[in-house]
Motif scaffolding. Structure first.
Motif, short mmCIF file in Angstrom:
data_model
loop_
_atom_site.label_atom_id
_atom_site.label_comp_id
_atom_site.label_asym_id
_atom_site.label_seq_id
_atom_site.Cartn_x
_atom_site.Cartn_y
_atom_site.Cartn_z
N GLY A 94 0.81 -1.21 0.00
CA GLY A 94 0.00 0.00 0.00
C GLY A 94 0.84 1.26 0.00
N THR A 95 1.90 1.28 0.83
CA THR A 95 2.79 2.44 0.85
C THR A 95 3.50 2.62 -0.49
N THR A 96 3.95 1.52 -1.07
CA THR A 96 4.62 1.59 -2.36
C THR A 96 3.70 2.17 -3.43
N MET A 97 2.47 1.69 -3.49
CA MET A 97 1.53 2.19 -4.49
C MET A 97 1.18 3.65 -4.24
N GLU A 98 0.99 4.02 -2.98
CA GLU A 98 0.63 5.41 -2.66
C GLU A 98 1.73 6.37 -3.09
N LEU A 99 2.97 6.06 -2.72
CA LEU A 99 4.08 6.93 -3.11
C LEU A 99 4.27 6.96 -4.62
N SER A 100 4.12 5.80 -5.27
CA SER A 100 4.34 5.73 -6.72
C SER A 100 3.27 6.52 -7.47
N VAL A 101 2.02 6.40 -7.03
CA VAL A 101 0.94 7.15 -7.70
C VAL A 101 1.13 8.65 -7.49
N GLN A 102 1.40 9.07 -6.27
CA GLN A 102 1.60 10.49 -6.01
C GLN A 102 2.77 11.05 -6.81
N MET A 152 1.94 11.32 -10.56
CA MET A 152 1.09 12.47 -10.85
C MET A 152 1.90 13.77 -10.84
N VAL A 153 2.77 13.92 -9.86
CA VAL A 153 3.60 15.13 -9.81
C VAL A 153 4.53 15.19 -11.01
N ALA A 211 3.60 8.24 -17.52
CA ALA A 211 3.16 8.02 -16.15
C ALA A 211 3.46 6.59 -15.70
N ALA A 212 3.25 5.63 -16.59
CA ALA A 212 3.54 4.24 -16.25
C ALA A 212 5.03 4.04 -15.98
N LEU A 213 5.87 4.64 -16.82
CA LEU A 213 7.31 4.53 -16.61
C LEU A 213 7.73 5.17 -15.30
N ALA A 214 7.14 6.31 -14.97
CA ALA A 214 7.46 6.98 -13.71
C ALA A 214 7.02 6.13 -12.52
N PHE A 215 5.81 5.57 -12.59
CA PHE A 215 5.30 4.71 -11.52
C PHE A 215 6.25 3.53 -11.28
#
Length: 497
Positions: free
Chosen positions: A298-306, A309-310, A428-432
């Motif tokens: 969950g932490t990994t996904m939260e940080l990756s999504v945020q 987006m930035v 965005a996918a590459l950044a995630f």
């Protein structure tokens, strides 16, 4: 937009400023002596060899796979693209560790080149696939009706159109190859990044490591300038005239299967082997497993999504600013944007520690500073596809929109952004994916108590608990497959238009 881009560039130049401050402290004479000693030349030669081999191999594999999927894969296209993009989620040190364990004696230049090529080819494949999916196949179909075979149509029609994104992807691959530490280190090959790590850990004086970091930054500048000069405007004004059903081709499926076997199955099999041989897994059933890995995932996904987006929000104004019309300021901003990506993560993290402890103490060890560090590190992986997408939009479309009394903002929202959707999603996918597997910056700058899949896997590996670390490695691959699955669904739907 120009002022916004300049402000972003000031953030991105932070690591270079930190390195200059460290190098200035040793004096010019000593810096020159260190720069021209034989060891520096050896590290430079090894880095150049690795970068050239990995870049050329990634171009061939990435473009070839994009063409195979677009022309020879109909059933299960979304799953195929997700599998082909999965190596992005496998840290190079994990892949290298598996290859070394499975094949004793796997070390040296060519071993490092194989590990990094498997990690890098999606950086070319995904943007190329985005362009192929977004521009249609009318011109290629017309070439086929005029007597060109599949290869001839590709060379005469498709290749000139995808050239900008191929060059942009090649730049990212080259920068990744010269900045990666884990892959070369695990197979006992020493380029600049391993030399920097050894210099950081071998002595209390970090000036040599800072000097090597400046050399990598200079290489990044040279590569970015060369890439910008090689890029040319490409006419992509044609639109698809008719739909054409893609047929499954045995050759395409053979190529795709071979790459998936080498790039995905070998690391996964190696991780599963470690799990099966481990006596210290620490869980008995699926419920215990979910309770253990759930918070980390969950932490990994939260940080990756945020962070993704930035990074997208930062990449969009930069892409428009550096694309058309081209200016000297735009050239400088674009070159600066690649500096963070070419440096080892530990160097960028140390520069952000320097900034946080001295200028922004209230933001030190916060999620905001961690995400800002991710932006410095991984903005180029998003900027490349987005900028190439902007370059591919015919300027006449914006001109027509303005003649219809649409302002710049309305033109961007109603005309340009919809055309950029595949490129933005690819970026965005590459950044995630890049953020999900990032390790040194997360270890150094994550808020107290924050643990991700990558950081906990690193801790378990240091504790020699390879079985539990392998479990987290598999979960990381699954988590990173989420954006690639969504992206592949888009490409699969667009590919038949």
């Amino acid at each position: 937009m120009g002022s916004v881009s300049v402000v972003i560039a000031l953030l991105l130049i932070t690591p270079a400023v930190y390195l200059v401050i460290r190098v200035v402290g040793i004096g010019i004479d000593e810096a020159v002596a260190l720069l021209f000693r034989p060891r520096t030349g050896q590290l430079l030669w090894r880095t150049a060899q690795l970068a050239v081999i990995v870049t050329c191999a990634s171009i061939v594999v990435g473009v070839g796979l994009a063409w195979c999927v677009a022309h020879g894969v109909r059933r299960g296209r979304a799953v195929v693209i997700a599998l082909l993009a999965a190596p992005l989620a496998i840290p190079s040190y994990v892949s290298g560790f598996v290859w070394v364990r499975l094949f004793p004696g796997f070390e040296g230049l060519w071993a490092a080149a194989l590990v990094l090529t498997l990690a890098c080819y999606p950086l070319v494949m995904l943007p190329v696939m985005a362009v192929i999916s977004g521009t249609g196949r009318a011109d290629e179909d017309a070439a086929r009706t005029l007597g060109c075979g599949p290869v001839g149509a590709f060379l005469r029609v498709t290749l000139p159109r995808i050239r900008p994104v191929v060059i942009a992807g090649a730049l990212l691959v080259a920068l990744y190859a010269i900045s990666d530490f884990g892959g070369p280190a695990i197979v006992r090959f020493e380029p600049f990044t391993v030399g920097i790590y050894n210099a950081y850990n071998g002595t209390l004086d970090r000036s040599v490591a800072a000097l090597y970091g400046l050399v990598l930054a200079l290489i990044a500048v040279v590569l970015a300038v060369a890439e910008r000069r090689m890029r040319r405007d490409v006419d992509t004004g044609s639109t698809p005239l008719r739909a054409r059903q893609v047929q499954d081709r045995p050759v395409a499926w053979g190529v795709v299967t071979s790459v998936v076997m080498v790039g995905v199955c070998v690391p996964v099999v190696g991780l599963c082997t470690e799990i099966s041989e481990s006596q210290r897994l620490g869980f008995d059933d699926l419920g215990d497993l979910i309770a253990w890995v759930g918070p980390y995932a969950g932490t990994t996904m939260e940080l990756s999504v945020q962070a993704a987006m930035v990074i997208v929000l930062l990449a969009l104004p930069l892409a428009f600013f550096v694309s058309r019309p081209r200016t000297r300021t735009g050239d400088a901003v674009e070159v600066v944007s690649y500096l963070g990506y070419t440096l080892p993560g530990v160097t960028v993290a140390l520069s952000m520690v320097f900034l946080g402890t001295r200028l922004l103490p209230d933001y030190y060890l916060t999620a905001a500073m961690l995400i800002a560090t991710y932006a410095v590190l991984f903005l180029p992986v998003c900027l490349g596809p987005v900028r190439s997408g902007v370059d591919a939009i015919p300027p006449q479309m914006a001109e027509v929109s303005r003649t219809l009394r649409a302002g710049p903002v309305a033109t961007a929202v109603r005309v340009q952004l919809p055309l950029l959707a595949p490129a933005v999603l690819a970026g965005a996918a590459l950044a995630f994916l890049s953020v999900a597997k990032e390790l040194p910056a997360t270890l150094m700058l994550a808020p107290i108590g924050t643990r991700t899949l990558a950081t906990d896997m690193w801790s378990l590996n240091n504790d020699m608990n390879y079985g539990r670390a392998a479990v987290l490695g598999l979960v990381l691959i699954v988590v990173a497959s989420i954006p690639t699955a969504a992206l592949s669904a888009l490409f699969g739907k667009a590919g038949g238009r």
